[in-house]
Scaffold this active site. Structure first.
Site, short mmCIF file in Angstrom:
data_model
loop_
_atom_site.label_atom_id
_atom_site.label_comp_id
_atom_site.label_asym_id
_atom_site.label_seq_id
_atom_site.Cartn_x
_atom_site.Cartn_y
_atom_site.Cartn_z
N ARG A 23 -3.85 -2.89 13.09
CA ARG A 23 -5.32 -2.94 12.97
C ARG A 23 -5.75 -4.38 13.24
O ARG A 23 -5.76 -5.22 12.35
CB ARG A 23 -5.77 -2.48 11.59
CG ARG A 23 -5.51 -1.00 11.33
CD ARG A 23 -6.09 -0.52 10.02
NE ARG A 23 -5.87 0.89 9.83
CZ ARG A 23 -4.80 1.42 9.23
NH1 ARG A 23 -3.87 0.61 8.76
NH2 ARG A 23 -4.67 2.73 9.11
N HIS A 42 -5.58 -11.94 13.40
CA HIS A 42 -4.24 -11.41 13.57
C HIS A 42 -3.73 -11.65 14.98
O HIS A 42 -4.47 -12.02 15.88
CB HIS A 42 -4.23 -9.89 13.33
CG HIS A 42 -4.54 -9.51 11.92
ND1 HIS A 42 -4.86 -8.23 11.57
CD2 HIS A 42 -4.59 -10.23 10.78
CE1 HIS A 42 -5.09 -8.16 10.28
NE2 HIS A 42 -4.94 -9.37 9.78
N ASP A 75 -6.46 -7.77 6.20
CA ASP A 75 -7.77 -7.52 6.78
C ASP A 75 -8.73 -7.32 5.61
O ASP A 75 -8.35 -7.45 4.45
CB ASP A 75 -7.74 -6.30 7.73
CG ASP A 75 -7.23 -5.04 7.06
OD1 ASP A 75 -7.16 -5.00 5.81
OD2 ASP A 75 -6.88 -4.09 7.77
N GLU A 92 0.80 -1.23 0.00
CA GLU A 92 0.00 0.00 0.00
C GLU A 92 0.83 1.28 0.00
O GLU A 92 0.51 2.24 -0.69
CB GLU A 92 -0.95 0.05 1.21
CG GLU A 92 -2.01 -1.01 1.23
CD GLU A 92 -1.61 -2.15 2.13
OE1 GLU A 92 -0.41 -2.50 2.13
OE2 GLU A 92 -2.47 -2.71 2.83
N ASP A 135 -2.38 -5.40 3.35
CA ASP A 135 -2.66 -5.84 4.72
C ASP A 135 -3.67 -6.98 4.74
O ASP A 135 -4.58 -7.06 3.91
CB ASP A 135 -3.20 -4.68 5.56
CG ASP A 135 -2.16 -3.59 5.74
OD1 ASP A 135 -0.96 -3.90 5.70
OD2 ASP A 135 -2.56 -2.42 5.93
N GLU A 184 -10.13 -4.70 4.34
CA GLU A 184 -9.79 -3.62 3.43
C GLU A 184 -8.56 -3.97 2.60
O GLU A 184 -8.52 -3.71 1.39
CB GLU A 184 -9.54 -2.33 4.23
CG GLU A 184 -9.37 -1.11 3.35
CD GLU A 184 -9.41 0.19 4.13
OE1 GLU A 184 -9.45 1.24 3.51
OE2 GLU A 184 -9.40 0.11 5.38
N TYR A 189 1.23 -5.72 13.00
CA TYR A 189 0.13 -4.97 12.37
C TYR A 189 -0.78 -4.35 13.42
O TYR A 189 -1.17 -5.00 14.39
CB TYR A 189 -0.66 -5.91 11.46
CG TYR A 189 -1.66 -5.21 10.59
CD1 TYR A 189 -1.28 -4.15 9.80
CD2 TYR A 189 -2.99 -5.63 10.55
CE1 TYR A 189 -2.19 -3.50 8.98
CE2 TYR A 189 -3.91 -5.00 9.74
CZ TYR A 189 -3.51 -3.93 8.96
OH TYR A 189 -4.42 -3.29 8.16
#
Length: 947
Positions: free
Chosen positions: A360, A405, A129, A40, A127, A131, A358
C-alpha cells in the site's frame, strides 16, 4: 486526540478467562515475558517471530481492535439518549468519537492485555501508513501500557529489515493519527447522514459514501453516454502497394499496406469524426459509404501511384516506473484479468511471507539497495548494454506517509527470480510476484529505441480525383527494457509489434494492387473496467489507492454495479441514487471537491490544519479551506435537513428512456412504464439487461409481452399460450387461459439450473408436468414428486422425503421412490451433505474452507463462519481467494441478528421457568455471598475502562 471512554464489562470477563488459560507466547523459552511485539495479522506475526529471539512475544491484533459503533457493536447504554448517539461521534464536543471493541475482538484484546502484563517493553509494529499508525494509537489507548512503548516500522518482512526496525524505533506520529481519524469521522458523518435519505427515497439497504458515491457516479455517467450514443456507419479503402524492385537484402519487404486518408484534399472520415450523440460527421470530411468506397476502387484500378513524402523519426520509449498500489491493480487487471481485491489479497500474502515490500504505497521510489539489486540482476540476465550508466529514479510529488514508502518491489537486497520461487509459491502468488519482479527489473534498464516511418502515397483516379494513402511502421533497433517487460494499456490499438516498411524515396513509382473496401461502425465509449476505474480515480485525485479495492467491492455488494465480463455495468438503482445526489447534494459528489478533501487530509497529516476546525466547517458550516461549497451552504447537517422534504421520491426513481417511457426502480426490481399510472403499460426488466441495451426496439419487445412475459409457444394439451415470467418469488412458466374461461393457469418454477433467457417450450412443458405422480405405495397412496419452498421432495399421503436434486423430479423411478420413503425420516437437522468443493485453508483462520449446498443455495464455510455465494459467483469457478474474501466480509459484518422468540415458543418455556424459579430460590442465599465478591471485582475492573 480525545475519545469518549467506554467501560465494557464483557471485555473484562473475557480478559479474566484469558488470564486463566494463559495463552502461548510464540517463543521457545519458558522464562517470563520481556518484549511484546504487536502486528496486524497472524501470518505476519508468525513470520516475524521466526526472526526474533526468545526475548520477544509476537502477537496479532487482527486489524483494528476497536471502531465507531455499528450494528454488531452498538453504542453503550449511557450515550444512547444523546442527540448525536446515532452517529457515534459527539458533534457537540469537538467531534469526539465513541470507540467500542467489537464482539469478535474482545477475547483478543484480553489476550494482548495478559501478554502485556508479562512484558517490560511494547513494540507496535503495524503498517507505516495512516491506518497502521491509527491501529497503533488505538492499541495504546486501549491497553494503556505502563512500560516503554516503541513504534517499529519496516517496508518489507525480511530478517535484516525486522532487526533494523527493532533497533531504530520512533515515536507515534500523532499528525498521521489525526488525519486518519478525521477521515474515519468524516466518512461516518457523510455515510450516516446521507444514507438514510437513500433508504427513505430510493430503497432499504443502500448506502452513500464519500468515495463510493463518486465512483458510482463515474460509472453511471459513462453508461449515460452509451445510452445517448448513436452509431454511425462508414467505409474505408486500403490497398497493397508494390515497389517492383528486388532488394539486395532478402529480408527487406517489397510491399506495404496503406489506407486512404484524403480525397481531393479532404480528409476521409474515421470513427473519431462522428458526433456520438447524433451519428453525424463533426468536421468537413468525406464520409464514404459502401457504394462510394467500391466506386472509388473501380476508378483507381489502372491508376499509377508515387511516393509523395517519407517521414522518418527516431523512436524512444522509457520503461514504466516500478509499481505503486494503483498501477499494480491496473496492470494485474489487464494482464492477469484479476479484480482489484484479488490483486491486493495476493499482494498481502506475498508481503506477509517476506517476498515483496509493502503493497500500500503511492511511491515509485526505490531504495539505494533496491536500485543496486535491480541493476545487478538486469546486467546479469541481459548484459551491460541493457543497463544505463546511472540508476533511474522515479519521483512523484509526495505529501504524506504513504508516499514516503518505497515502490512495490521484490524484498531484500538481492532479488530472487521467479524461477527461484516457482516451487515455493502457489500459482496466483507466483504470477503476481513475476509481474512485480519484471516491472522492477525493467525500470532500471535502457530505453527501447528504433525508428518510426510514415509514407504518403498519391495518385489520381480515372475521373481526375486526387487520392492520398498513408502507411506507418516502426522498427525497433534496440529493445532495451522490452526484453524484460511490456506495459499494457486499455487501448487495444496500442502495441509494440514491429512493422517494417520497404525503403522508398520521394517520387518513386509504386503499383497499386489488391484494393479493398471495409465497413465500420462507430463504438460507444467503453465501459469502465476495474483497471480503468482505478486509473480514473487516481487521475482525479479521489480517495487513496489502498481503498480502491474495497470501494469497488462495496458498490457491487450494494447492487449499484454488476459485472458483464470485465466491464462494470451500473444498475438502475445506481441511476436513481446518483440522480438524487446530483440534484440535491451536488457538492458531495463533485469530483473536484472530493479530490480537495484528500488535500485537506494531507494538511492535517502534515500538522498544518486542525481536525476540529475542518470537521466543524464541514458539518455545521463556515468559510475557509475547500469547505467554501459545503460550509457556505450551512454544512452537511443543514443541507440534509433542508433537502429531505424537497426530494420527490417518485421522480428520483423514474429514469426517462424514451418518449413518455420511464424505468421505475420498484421494490421488487426495475420495470418499464409507458403512460400515466391509471392506464399505463408496464413490463419487468430482465436481470442481466444493461441500461444501454434498453433500445427502443427492446422496449417495444418487452412492453408487447403481457407483464413483460416471454411467449414460448402453445401448450398442445390445452391449446393455451405458454409464457416465461420473472415473478416476485423467482422465474416461472405459466399457461395463459382466456380471461373469460374461469380456468386457473398452470404454473411451475424454473429449476436453479435454468434461465429465462434460454428456456425453451420443451423445457416449459416438462416443468408444467409437475407435480409428477411417480406411482403408488403398497397401501395405495399416490407418490408425488414436487418442487417446494425448500427444494425437491417426495410425498405419499402425509409422509415426505427430500430429494437430492431437482432433476430427480423428472427421472426418479417408482422403485427408487419407494426405497427413499422406506428410509427413516430424519428428525431435526438432516444428515450433512458432502462438500461440493474443497477450497484449501483460510489465510485468516488457518481452517479448511469448503463449499456446501445449503437450504438457500451454495455457501462457503470454514466450520465457524458461513458466507453465501453471491450473484456472480459459481461453485465451479470459485477461487480460494474469493472464498476467503466472502468469509472475511461475513466476519466483518458481525453475527447475524437473532430473531425474537415467538409467542408459541414462549408458552413452551413457561413451565420450565416456573420450575427454575423454585430451584433459584433455594440457591438465593449462596448467590448473595457470591454477588458481594463479584461486585468488588467489577468495581476494580471499572478503573481500567475500555474506550
Amino acid at each position: 486526540m480525545s475519545t469518549v471512554e467506554v467501560t465494557d464489562t464483557d471485555l473484562d470477563e473475557s480478559e479474566e478467562s484469558v488470564q486463566k488459560t494463559k495463552p502461548s507466547r510464540r517463543r521457545a523459552g519458558g522464562s517470563s515475558g520481556k518484549k511484546l511485539v504487536i502486528v496486524e495479522s497472524p501470518k505476519k506475526a508468525q513470520v516475524i517471530s521466526g526472526y526474533l529471539g526468545d526475548d520477544y512475544m509476537v502477537e496479532a491484533s487482527f486489524g483494528h481492535v476497536r471502531d465507531l459503533p455499528r450494528k454488531g457493536a452498538p453504542i453503550p447504554e449511557k450515550y444512547r439518549k444523546e442527540p448525536w448517539a446515532k452517529l457515534g461521534v459527539d458533534t457537540e464536543n469537538d467531534f469526539t468519537p465513541v470507540y467500542v471493541v467489537g464482539a469478535d475482538k474482545k477475547a483478543q484484546v484480553a489476550k494482548l492485555r495478559s501478554l502485556l502484563a508479562d512484558a517490560d517493553e511494547l513494540y507496535l509494529a503495524t503498517d507505516e501508513d495512516r491506518e497502521g499508525e491509527a491501529i497503533a494509537w488505538h492499541l495504546t489507548e486501549l491497553l494503556k501500557p505502563k512500560v516503554p512503548v516503541h513504534r517499529m516500522v519496516f517496508h518489507e518482512i525480511t530478517k535484516k529489515a525486522i532487526l533494523e526496525a527493532i533497533g531504530n524505533t520512533r515515536e507515534l506520529n500523532n499528525d498521521l493519527v489525526e488525519a486518519q481519524e478525521t477521515r474515519r469521522i468524516l466518512d461516518r458523518l457523510y455515510g450516516w447522514e446521507v444514507s438514510p435519505v437513500l433508504w427513505r427515497k430510493v430503497g432499504q439497504g443502500l448506502s452513500a459514501g464519500r468515495v463510493q458515491s463518486v465512483a458510482t457516479r463515474l460509472i453511471v455517467e459513462r453508461e449515460r453516454l452509451r445510452m445517448k450514443f448513436v452509431a454511425a456507419d462508414y467505409w474505408s479503402v486500403s490497398a497493397l502497394f508494390g515497389t517492383g524492385e528486388k532488394p539486395s537484402d532478402p529480408t527487406e519487404p517489397t510491399t506495404l499496406k496503406a489506407t486512404l486518408v484524403s480525397l481531393d484534399d479532404q480528409r476521409i472520415a474515421v470513427g473519431r469524426d462522428f458526433d456520438p450523440d447524433t451519428g453525424k460527421p463533426k468536421a468537413d470530411v468525406v464520409h464514404l459509404d459502401e457504394a462510394g468506397a467500391r466506386g472509388l476502387i473501380a476508378r483507381l484500378e489502372d491508376t499509377s501511384f508515387s511516393v509523395l513524402r517519407v517521414d522518418e523519426k527516431p523512436y524512444r520509449r522509457r520503461p514504466a516506473a516500478p509499481f505503486m498500489t494503483s498501477t499494480l491493480q491496473q496492470e494485474a487487471g489487464r494482464k492477469l484479468r484479476w479484480s482489484s481485491q484479488q490483486t491486493m489479497r495476493t499482494a498481502q500474502r506475498l508481503y506477509e511471507n517476506g517476498h515483496i515490500t509493502y503493497m500500500r504505497t503511492d511511491s515509485t521510489t526505490l531504495s539505494e539497495a533496491a536500485l543496486k539489486a535491480a541493476r545487478s540482476q538486469a546486467r546479469e540476465l541481459y548484459g551491460d548494454a541493457y543497463v544505463p550508466a546511472e540508476p533511474r529514479r522515479y519521483q512523484r510529488k509526495v505529501k504524506n506517509a504513504q508516499e514516503a514508502h518505497e515502490a512495490i518491489r521484490p524484498a531484500g537486497d538481492e532479488f530472487r527470480t521467479p524461477g527461484q520461487l516457482a516451487s515455493r509459491l502457489p500459482s496466483d502468488e507466483f504470477r503476481l510476484y513475476e509481474l512485480i519482479w519484471m516491472r522492477t527489473i525493467a525500470s532500471q534498464m535502457n530505453d527501447a529505441v528504433g525508428q518510426t516511418v510514415s509514407i504518403r502515397i498519391g495518385g489520381e483516379s480515372a475521373t481526375g480525383e486526387k487520392v492520398e494513402f498513408n502507411a506507418s511502421g516502426r522498427t525497433i533497433t534496440f529493445p532495451g527494457f522490452l526484453r524484460a517487460y511490456v506495459e499494457s494499456t486499455d487501448d487495444d490499438s496500442a502495441d509494440d509489434e514491429d512493422r517494417r516498411l520497404p525503403k522508398v524515396e520521394r517520387g518513386q513509382s509504386l503499383t497499386g494492387d489488391d484494393f479493398d473496401a471495409a465497413g465500420h461502425t462507430t463504438s460507444p465509449p467503453a465501459r469502465y473496467t476495474e483497471p480503468s476505474l482505478v486509473q480514473s480515480l487516481e487521475e482525479l485525485g479521489i480517495g487513496r489507492p489502498a481503498t480502491y479495492a474495497s470501494i469497488i467491492q462495496t458498490i457491487q455488494d450494494r447492487g449499484y454495479v454488476w459485472k458483464k465480463g470485465s466491464a462494470l455495468v451500473p444498475s438502475f438503482t445506481a441511476f436513481a441514487v446518483v440522480g438524487l445526489l446530483e440534484q440535491h447534494f451536488a457538492r458531495l459528489v463533485d469530483y473536484q471537491f472530493t479530490a480537495e478533501v484528500e488535500g485537506d487530509l494531507d494538511g492535517i497529516a502534515e500538522g498544518v490544519r486542525s481536525r476540529v476546525d475542518w470537521l466543524t466547517r464541514f458539518y455545521f458550516g463556515g468559510e475557509g479551506g475547500n469547505q467554501g461549497g459545503i460550509g457556505a451552504l450551512g454544512g452537511l447537517k443543514k443541507i440534509v435537513a433542508d433537502n429531505l422534504g424537497e426530494i420527490d421520491a417518485r421522480g428520483i426513481n423514474s429514469i426517462p428512456v424514451g418518449e413518455d417511457i420511464v424505468v421505475r426502480v420498484g421494490r421488487y426490481g426495475p420495470y418499464l412504464q409507458r403512460g400515466p399510472d391509471e392506464e399505463s403499460e408496464r413490463a419487468s426488466i430482465p436481470d442481466g439487461l444493461a441500461p444501454d441495451e434498453l433500445t427502443s426496439e427492446k422496449i417495444e419487445e418487452l412492453l408487447s409481452m403481457p407483464s413483460g412475459d416471454r411467449e414460448l409457444g402453445t401448450d398442445p394439451e390445452s391449446g393455451y399460450p405458454v409464457v416465461a415470467r420473472a415473478g416476485r418469488y423467482g422465474p416461472y412458466v405459466s399457461t395463459v387461459p382466456p380471461e373469460d374461461s374461469g380456468e386457473r393457469p398452470r404454473t411451475a418454477s424454473l429449476f436453479k439450473t435454468m434461465s429465462l433467457d434460454t428456456l425453451t417450450l420443451a423445457d416449459a412443458l416438462t416443468l408444467l408436468q409437475l407435480p409428477r405422480t411417480v406411482g403408488k405405495t403398497e397401501g395405495g397412496e399416490d407418490i408425488q414428486a414436487l418442487n417446494g419452498r425448500y427444494g425437491p421432495y417426495l410425498k405419499a399421503g402425509s409422509d415426505t422425503r427430500s430429494l437430492e436434486s431437482e432433476d430427480q423430479l423428472l427421472s426418479i423411478s417408482l422403485e427408487d421412490a419407494l426405497a427413499i420413503l422406506a428410509q427413516p425420516k430424519t428428525r431435526g437437522r438432516a444428515a450433512a451433505k458432502p462438500p461440493l468443493r474443497e477450497m484449501g485453508d483460510d489465510p485468516a483462520t488457518g481452517k479448511k474452507m469448503v463449499v456446501k449446498d445449503g437450504r438457500f443455495g451454495p455457501y462457503v464455510t470454514d466450520g465457524e463462519t458461513n458466507a453465501s455465494l453471491r450473484k456472480d459467483d459459481s461453485v465451479e469457478e470459485l477461487t480460494p481467494e474469493r472464498a476467503a474474501e466472502l468469509l472475511a466480509d461475513r466476519r466483518a459484518r458481525g453475527p447475524a441478528k437473532k430473531k425474537k422468540a415467538t409467542k408459541k415458543a414462549a408458552k413452551k418455556t413457561t413451565a420450565k421457568k416456573t420450575a427454575a424459579k423454585k430451584t433459584a430460590a433455594k440457591k438465593a442465599g449462596a448467590k448473595k455471598t457470591a454477588a458481594k465478591k463479584s461486585t468488588a471485582k467489577k468495581a476494580a475492573a471499572k478503573k481500567d475502562p475500555t474506550t
